[in-house]
Design a protein around this motif. Structure first.
Motif, PDB file in Angstrom:
ATOM      1  N   MET A 162     107.028 153.286   4.441  1.00 29.61           N
ATOM      2  CA  MET A 162     106.658 153.877   3.155  1.00 29.61           C
ATOM      3  C   MET A 162     105.139 153.938   2.989  1.00 29.61           C
ATOM      4  N   ALA A 163     104.426 152.907   3.445  1.00 32.77           N
ATOM      5  CA  ALA A 163     102.959 152.906   3.373  1.00 32.77           C
ATOM      6  C   ALA A 163     102.396 154.018   4.258  1.00 32.77           C
ATOM      7  N   PHE A 164     102.991 154.202   5.434  1.00 33.64           N
ATOM      8  CA  PHE A 164     102.554 155.261   6.329  1.00 33.64           C
ATOM      9  C   PHE A 164     102.790 156.624   5.686  1.00 33.64           C
ATOM     10  N   GLU A 165     103.953 156.813   5.096  1.00 33.70           N
ATOM     11  CA  GLU A 165     104.271 158.086   4.446  1.00 33.70           C
ATOM     12  C   GLU A 165     103.263 158.407   3.342  1.00 33.70           C
ATOM     13  N   LYS A 166     102.945 157.426   2.539  1.00 34.77           N
ATOM     14  CA  LYS A 166     101.990 157.625   1.437  1.00 34.77           C
ATOM     15  C   LYS A 166     100.625 158.059   1.974  1.00 34.77           C
ATOM     16  N   ALA A 167     100.130 157.369   3.011  1.00 35.69           N
ATOM     17  CA  ALA A 167      98.823 157.694   3.592  1.00 35.69           C
ATOM     18  C   ALA A 167      98.852 159.070   4.267  1.00 35.69           C
ATOM     19  N   ALA A 168      99.934 159.380   4.963  1.00 40.48           N
ATOM     20  CA  ALA A 168     100.040 160.660   5.664  1.00 40.48           C
ATOM     21  C   ALA A 168     100.086 161.824   4.672  1.00 40.48           C
ATOM     22  N   LYS A 169     100.840 161.673   3.611  1.00 37.38           N
ATOM     23  CA  LYS A 169     100.924 162.742   2.603  1.00 37.38           C
ATOM     24  C   LYS A 169      99.578 162.923   1.899  1.00 37.38           C
ATOM     25  N   ALA A 170      98.842 161.826   1.698  1.00 37.31           N
ATOM     26  CA  ALA A 170      97.538 161.898   1.021  1.00 37.31           C
ATOM     27  C   ALA A 170      96.528 162.740   1.804  1.00 37.31           C
ATOM     28  N   ILE A 171      96.652 162.782   3.136  1.00 36.18           N
ATOM     29  CA  ILE A 171      95.710 163.587   3.916  1.00 36.18           C
ATOM     30  C   ILE A 171      96.294 164.946   4.295  1.00 36.18           C
ATOM     31  N   GLY A 172      97.483 165.246   3.786  1.00 42.70           N
ATOM     32  CA  GLY A 172      98.051 166.568   3.983  1.00 42.70           C
ATOM     33  C   GLY A 172      98.904 166.777   5.219  1.00 42.70           C
ATOM     34  N   LEU A 173      99.307 165.693   5.897  1.00 45.36           N
ATOM     35  CA  LEU A 173     100.206 165.878   7.035  1.00 45.36           C
ATOM     36  C   LEU A 173     101.537 166.422   6.541  1.00 45.36           C
ATOM     37  N   ARG A 174     102.170 167.246   7.354  1.00 44.02           N
ATOM     38  CA  ARG A 174     103.399 167.905   6.929  1.00 44.02           C
ATOM     39  C   ARG A 174     104.657 167.264   7.502  1.00 44.02           C
ATOM     40  N   GLY A 175     104.504 166.186   8.240  1.00 44.54           N
ATOM     41  CA  GLY A 175     105.666 165.495   8.802  1.00 44.54           C
ATOM     42  C   GLY A 175     106.487 164.847   7.709  1.00 44.54           C
ATOM     43  N   ARG A 176     107.490 164.068   8.151  1.00 45.77           N
ATOM     44  CA  ARG A 176     108.333 163.400   7.163  1.00 45.77           C
ATOM     45  C   ARG A 176     109.019 162.196   7.784  1.00 45.77           C
ATOM     46  N   LEU A 177     109.523 161.332   6.910  1.00 41.15           N
ATOM     47  CA  LEU A 177     110.324 160.214   7.381  1.00 41.15           C
ATOM     48  C   LEU A 177     111.709 160.739   7.743  1.00 41.15           C
ATOM     49  N   ILE A 178     112.220 160.231   8.861  1.00 33.86           N
ATOM     50  CA  ILE A 178     113.542 160.627   9.339  1.00 33.86           C
ATOM     51  C   ILE A 178     114.330 159.366   9.704  1.00 33.86           C
ATOM     52  N   PRO A 179     115.642 159.472   9.790  1.00 38.40           N
ATOM     53  CA  PRO A 179     116.404 158.342  10.336  1.00 38.40           C
ATOM     54  C   PRO A 179     115.976 158.110  11.780  1.00 38.40           C
ATOM     55  N   LEU A 180     115.950 156.884  12.186  1.00 40.18           N
ATOM     56  CA  LEU A 180     115.524 156.531  13.538  1.00 40.18           C
ATOM     57  C   LEU A 180     116.416 157.216  14.572  1.00 40.18           C
ATOM     58  N   PRO A 181     115.825 157.978  15.504  1.00 42.97           N
ATOM     59  CA  PRO A 181     116.646 158.595  16.560  1.00 42.97           C
ATOM     60  C   PRO A 181     117.384 157.520  17.362  1.00 42.97           C
ATOM     61  N   THR A 182     118.591 157.832  17.771  1.00 45.43           N
ATOM     62  CA  THR A 182     119.422 156.841  18.474  1.00 45.43           C
ATOM     63  C   THR A 182     118.856 156.435  19.830  1.00 45.43           C
ATOM     64  N   THR A 183     117.954 157.225  20.376  1.00 41.04           N
ATOM     65  CA  THR A 183     117.368 156.898  21.688  1.00 41.04           C
ATOM     66  C   THR A 183     116.277 155.833  21.577  1.00 41.04           C
ATOM     67  N   ILE A 184     115.928 155.430  20.355  1.00 38.82           N
ATOM     68  CA  ILE A 184     114.856 154.460  20.128  1.00 38.82           C
ATOM     69  C   ILE A 184     115.423 153.225  19.426  1.00 38.82           C
ATOM     70  N   ALA A 185     114.951 152.064  19.831  1.00 35.62           N
ATOM     71  CA  ALA A 185     115.291 150.827  19.125  1.00 35.62           C
ATOM     72  C   ALA A 185     114.037 150.344  18.409  1.00 35.62           C
ATOM     73  N   ALA A 186     114.153 150.096  17.118  1.00 35.91           N
ATOM     74  CA  ALA A 186     113.021 149.588  16.336  1.00 35.91           C
ATOM     75  C   ALA A 186     113.577 148.743  15.202  1.00 35.91           C
ATOM     76  N   GLY A 187     112.686 148.039  14.523  1.00 34.78           N
ATOM     77  CA  GLY A 187     113.086 147.097  13.489  1.00 34.78           C
ATOM     78  C   GLY A 187     113.695 147.726  12.257  1.00 34.78           C
ATOM     79  N   CYS A 188     113.227 148.889  11.861  1.00 34.14           N
ATOM     80  CA  CYS A 188     113.772 149.500  10.645  1.00 34.14           C
ATOM     81  C   CYS A 188     114.411 150.823  11.017  1.00 34.14           C
ATOM     82  N   GLY A 189     115.188 151.375  10.136  1.00 32.44           N
ATOM     83  CA  GLY A 189     115.935 152.589  10.441  1.00 32.44           C
ATOM     84  C   GLY A 189     115.193 153.878  10.155  1.00 32.44           C
ATOM     85  N   LEU A 190     113.871 153.789   9.907  1.00 36.90           N
ATOM     86  CA  LEU A 190     113.088 154.981   9.598  1.00 36.90           C
ATOM     87  C   LEU A 190     112.002 155.218  10.636  1.00 36.90           C
TER      88      LEU A 190
END
Length: 78
Positions: free
Chosen positions: A19-47
């Motif tokens: 969420m902190a990353f999303e806030k900073a990215a949107k503030a500088i105008g990046l057009r990406g978005r948070l997505i559910p974690l792709p199944t090919t990746i293992a990480a701590g959170c689902g985003l």
């Protein structure tokens, strides 16, 4: 079904980090978005943050400038 395309995917250990990353990215105008974690990746959170790979250097600058916490940055076809 949409054709797969190369994307830059940033993973996080916690939802708070995502969420902190999303806030900073949107503030500088990046057009990406948070997505559910792709199944090919293992990480701590689902985003993950999905962005066009041409913005990878900008993503890394954003992380460094704002001391954002993340797990890894991947290049994936999704």
């Amino acid at each position: 079904m949409r054709p797969k395309k190369l994307q830059c995917v940033v993973t996080f250990q916690t939802t708070t980090e995502a969420m902190a990353f999303e806030k900073a990215a949107k503030a500088i105008g990046l057009r990406g978005r948070l997505i559910p974690l792709p199944t090919t990746i293992a990480a701590g959170c689902g985003l993950a943050w999905k962005e066009d790979p041409e913005y990878r250097v900008l993503l890394e600058s954003l992380i460094n400038e704002h001391n954002l916490i993340y797990d890894k940055i991947y290049k994936l076809e999704i």
